[in-house]
Motif scaffolding. Sequence first.
Motif, short mmCIF file in Angstrom:
data_model
loop_
_atom_site.label_atom_id
_atom_site.label_comp_id
_atom_site.label_asym_id
_atom_site.label_seq_id
_atom_site.Cartn_x
_atom_site.Cartn_y
_atom_site.Cartn_z
N ALA A 164 -17.56 -46.21 45.14
CA ALA A 164 -17.38 -45.95 43.72
C ALA A 164 -17.15 -47.27 42.99
CB ALA A 164 -16.19 -45.02 43.51
N PRO A 165 -17.52 -47.37 41.71
CA PRO A 165 -17.33 -48.62 40.96
C PRO A 165 -15.91 -49.16 41.02
CG PRO A 165 -18.72 -47.13 39.72
CD PRO A 165 -18.23 -46.35 40.91
N ASP A 166 -14.91 -48.28 41.01
CA ASP A 166 -13.52 -48.73 41.06
C ASP A 166 -13.15 -49.31 42.42
OD1 ASP A 166 -13.25 -47.92 38.46
OD2 ASP A 166 -12.33 -45.98 38.97
N ASP A 167 -13.90 -48.95 43.46
CA ASP A 167 -13.61 -49.43 44.81
C ASP A 167 -14.45 -50.63 45.21
OD1 ASP A 167 -11.76 -47.37 45.14
OD2 ASP A 167 -13.29 -45.97 45.86
N PRO A 189 -13.98 -57.37 44.68
CA PRO A 189 -14.10 -58.31 43.56
C PRO A 189 -15.10 -59.42 43.84
CG PRO A 189 -12.13 -58.76 44.82
CD PRO A 189 -12.72 -57.51 45.41
N ARG A 239 -19.17 -57.90 48.71
CA ARG A 239 -19.76 -57.31 47.51
C ARG A 239 -21.25 -57.64 47.43
NH1 ARG A 239 -17.28 -56.69 41.70
NH2 ARG A 239 -19.14 -56.46 40.37
N VAL A 252 -22.20 -50.57 44.64
CA VAL A 252 -22.10 -49.33 43.87
C VAL A 252 -23.36 -48.53 44.13
CG1 VAL A 252 -20.62 -50.30 42.10
CG2 VAL A 252 -23.10 -50.42 41.84
#
Length: 509
Positions: free
Chosen positions: A295-298, A301, A330, A447
Amino acid sequence: MTRATKEASAALRFLPKLVIPEGRLAGRRLRLAKYQKQFIRGAFAKGVNVACLSIGRGNAKTAISAGIALGHLMGEIEAQPKREIIFAARNRDQARTAFGFLVGFIEGLPEDQQEQFTIRRGSKLEVETAENGGGLARVIAADGKSILGGAPTLAVLDERAAWERDKGDNLENAILSGLGKRDGRALIISTSSSDDSNAFARWLDEPPNGTYVQEHRPPPGLPPDDLESLLIANPGAKEGIGPTPEWLVSQAQRAIARGGSALSSFRNLNRNERVSSDDRSVLLTVDEWMACEVAPDDLPPREGPVVLGVDLGGSRSMSAAALYWPDTSRLECVGAFPCNPSLADRGQADGVAGRYDEMSERGELVTMGDTTVPVDRFIADVVARLDGQPPASIVGDRFRYAEFIEALRAAGLERVPFIPRGQGWKDSAEDVERLRRAVFEGQVKSVPSLLLRSAFADAITLVDPAGSHKLAKGRSLGRVDAVAATVVAVAQGQRMRKTPARQARMAWA
């Protein structure tokens, strides 16, 4: 629903009179399924002279075509005198299957009707009748010279996707030219081809005027054992024709467990997807890639150095760039097409409908340039997404080294190290293995991306005798350029992670 023509209505009345000659339903009257009625109506619609059916293996496409051929031979469907029916296939043994169904249906007719047929099983496989104006059905293999001068009124091109390229095209051209002499009709039936360049794929994707197309292919990117999509490719399973739903799911799970060519073959033959199974394997299964999506929140960074992997395309192919932060795992990816033709037109040409427009709306696909993507502008735009963070390195195809150097200079990135990677076995096999290892160890996080999901669903690898894998740029469906960029970016990031940090040396004065 379009109203059935006179010929279609005749076929729909005739076929249920036949007795199924083999299989678990042998001895019963033929009961047409919904998708079979749909094909008959479309094949005999007004103005149609070529009908194409693409469906999973075992859904009675050959049997239904043989039944239509028998009705045609007997004059029940079209009463044109001296009818000539051709069963064409890659070789004689393959064509024998349709011929066997034809003979089996004849043997299920009343005895007084059977007597009108003369069946020859010697050097020539033929069925002849003198009733109702006479007719002849015969088998030919993929050699166009064997029918020059013929004038068939019906031709069944069985498993067209499996025909050899040159001989198959010659046979098809000879048949179609002969059909024109007597307003004949062709039924082109097959499971899906392995790639878009196949002649059968072109019939489906770019049908000429007068062509009816019925394709049972599920959306791409779904797990092999997804029952709903399996039933799209195998509509007969719900009506007692061919493999049962339980068998399909069990075989899908077996293919998933075995992987490699077994999985590719199942997708091609049973799911009716355009995936090659010839000395090839999938790069990652759909499930393996989807495990990388968060998910975008997970999403981790943007910390530490970032690697930019770039795959440059031409006027017809996509350019793609992948950004990978090895310290946090990422991954971000973006693709680019030229503005001409439009994304909608490209989607229709590639057989993916509005998928490119959807990618554009999600911000995963951009357009720039006229007929080609400007390399310097594309790379500069991707770097601009980093908000001032310079890439630690840029990785790309060694074959286009000079083009990369010129583009980096024009984009003001000449100080960023460029790392060329070859597309042969030496470099590509290493990069593929590093990507797979990173995915399996949970070191790739992205994502949900329609661009990457579509590309990984179609990315395949060539396998050499030693078991090494390299990415096959020849696509099966859609574009795999985003995968090519991701492979080199992640592989370089993994090399950076494994490189030991330099330690200062001390020397006594």
